[in-house]
Write an enzyme that holds these catalytic residues in place. Structure first.
Site, PDB file in Angstrom:
ATOM      1  N   ARG A 210      55.068  37.397  55.497  1.00 41.46           N
ATOM      2  CA  ARG A 210      55.592  36.532  56.237  1.00 41.46           C
ATOM      3  C   ARG A 210      54.650  36.085  57.766  1.00 41.46           C
ATOM      4  NH1 ARG A 210      60.530  40.064  56.116  1.00 41.46           N
ATOM      5  NH2 ARG A 210      61.381  39.427  54.147  1.00 41.46           N
ATOM      6  N   ASP A 246      68.616  29.090  48.130  1.00 42.94           N
ATOM      7  CA  ASP A 246      69.124  30.328  47.520  1.00 42.94           C
ATOM      8  C   ASP A 246      70.238  30.153  46.335  1.00 42.94           C
ATOM      9  OD1 ASP A 246      68.189  33.533  47.715  1.00 42.94           O
ATOM     10  OD2 ASP A 246      70.121  33.084  46.924  1.00 42.94           O
ATOM     11  N   ASP A 294      59.517  33.186  46.406  1.00 45.01           N
ATOM     12  CA  ASP A 294      59.512  34.580  46.335  1.00 45.01           C
ATOM     13  C   ASP A 294      60.759  35.159  45.503  1.00 45.01           C
ATOM     14  OD1 ASP A 294      59.534  37.298  47.147  1.00 45.01           O
ATOM     15  OD2 ASP A 294      60.553  37.057  49.091  1.00 45.01           O
ATOM     16  N   CYS A 334      57.233  40.176  42.359  1.00 47.64           N
ATOM     17  CA  CYS A 334      57.565  41.661  42.746  1.00 47.64           C
ATOM     18  C   CYS A 334      57.733  42.310  41.389  1.00 47.64           C
ATOM     19  CB  CYS A 334      58.665  41.792  43.887  1.00 47.64           C
ATOM     20  SG  CYS A 334      60.217  41.180  43.230  1.00 47.64           S
TER      21      CYS A 334
END
Ligand code: SAH
Length: 391
Positions: A210, A246, A294, A334
């Site tokens: 970030r 989201d 992300d 990730c």
């Protein structure tokens, strides 16, 4: 009186080779002789009874052995304590501009399967193997002395504990822990629910990414897979228009609450599926100067790698099309199963298929408080590329 011999586990020649190669894990297939109970600290013996070191033993997991020491060094309490102290001292040297960060990163701090995160005055711990679960009361007492927290919470509810035959619990191990804890990361304050938030509350592993993204972010911002707004809150101050997306209504509510708390009224949060939303946005003709992707781990195991690669390609291709020339794409994976090379190849394909020439401005990984243990690829899971659309 006869001395009580320590519990032992014998491993095959292949197991010994792995240990000598520096890897801390031995799988069940390489265990040949067990004279121990699950959860014990054991002495690991190679063929012909060579002593290879001490380890945590699990009788349920595919990972039977997690090495603590090499050779004759015994894994006693002073050794564990010294490792905790060293882990904490290392974080002190990093001059982290945040009150929330990872204090102990398991294998990389030579404390396999132990996670300790600090959120201001509070610690959150996770014991992810039978052996570490058994040691947790001792570790807790040591952490009280080393870190002087007001409270320690065990977030022992990750699914991996089930593979170890361990229960799912969330409990206060020391002191008291409030419903919401305020944590600061750079200029941003968060109200964190340590009991119910994802991971231990925040995605601490992205803190430095970030910060890095803040070196480039400008213009109109789109933060996809925003959770409680980690990237959006950090970047919106320098982006006059800012949107966060989201799929979870809870996450969107938290982004809004965090935007208010931090005085960022122009950050607009909405509930949507990123896959659909990127397609919709492309049709509306809107374009952005900064986009963050992300997503959660798309490849949870080897079998899901092809689908995961297709998913990463899809969102990156769409995001590249939505970028203005000169705009930046901060894109992450990730999934441990998708390594840096595979992820880089996907980004290359996305660039070709979207007819968008991009340069790689930075290649990054999880923050320095989540270090990678050399020779143990499993500890390098987070990839973050910062790309720039050239024209
Ligand atoms: N960027 C965040 C962490 C993201 S975690 C940070 O810096 O803190 C991944 C988030 O993606 C979760 O909040 C999850 O709810 C969300 N998510 C998962 N699938 C999604 C989808 N298809 N569309 C939108 N959001 C999704």
């Amino acid at each position: 009186m006869e001395e009580v011999s320590p519990p032992t586990v014998g491993v095959s020649a292949r197991g010994e080779q792995r240990i000598r190669g520096g890897h801390p894990w031995i799988y069940r297939a390489d265990v040949v002789d067990v004279r121990a109970e699950g959860g014990e600290v054991v002495r690991v013996l190679g063929p012909r009874n060579r002593v290879l070191g001490d380890a945590l033993f699990s009788d349920r997991s595919q990972i039977s052995i997690r090495m603590l020491t090499r050779g004759e060094t015994s894994a006693d309490l002073p050794l564990l304590r010294a490792r905790l102290e060293r882990a904490a001292a290392y974080r002190e040297t990093l001059e982290i501009d945040a009150t929330a960060y990872r204090l102990v990163h398991a294998e990389a701090d030579l404390l396999p399967s132990l996670i300790v995160d600090r959120y201001g005055d509070y610690l959150v711990v996770q014991a992810l193997s039978q052996g570490m679960d058994r040691l947790l009361p001792l570790i807790t007492a040591m952490l009280v002395e080393i870190a002087a927290p007001a409270g320690i919470l065990a977030r022992n509810d990750p699914k991996v504990r089930a593979l170890e035959g361990l229960d799912q619990t969330v409990e206060v191990l020391y002191g008291s822990v409030p419903e919401l804890v305020v944590a600061r990361e750079g200029p941003v304050d968060y109200a964190v629910d340590l009991r119910k938030g994802q991971k231990t509350g925040l995605f601490l592993d992205q803190r430095e990414n970030r910060e890095a993204a803040a070196r480039y972010a400008r213009g109109r911002l789109l933060d996809c897979f925003s959770y409680n707004g980690g990237f959006a809150l950090r970047l919106a101050r320098q982006c006059p228009e800012a949107e966060a997306i989201d799929i979870s209504a809870d996450a969107v509510a938290r982004i809004r609450a965090n935007a208010e708390r931090n005085g960022i009224p122009h950050l607009e949060a909405r509930e949507a599926n990123v896959f659909d939303e990127l397609r919709r946005l492309e049709k509306t003709g809107v374009r952005y100067d900064t986009i963050v992707l992300d997503p959660p781990a798309f490849a949870k195991n080897k079998a899901s790698i092809p689908n995961a690669l297709a998913g990463y390609k899809e969102i990156n291709l769409r995001a590249m099309r939505l970028l203005n020339p000169g705009g930046y794409l901060v894109t992450c994976s990730c999934s441990y199963n998708v390594n840096e090379e595979m992820f880089g190849a996907v980004l290359h394909e996305a660039s070709i298929d979207s007819h968008t020439p991009v340069t790689i401005v930075e290649k990054r990984m999880q923050g320095r408080d989540h270090p990678v243990l050399a020779g143990v690829p499993e500890t390098y899971y987070l990839k973050c590329f910062i790309l720039r659309r050239v024209e």
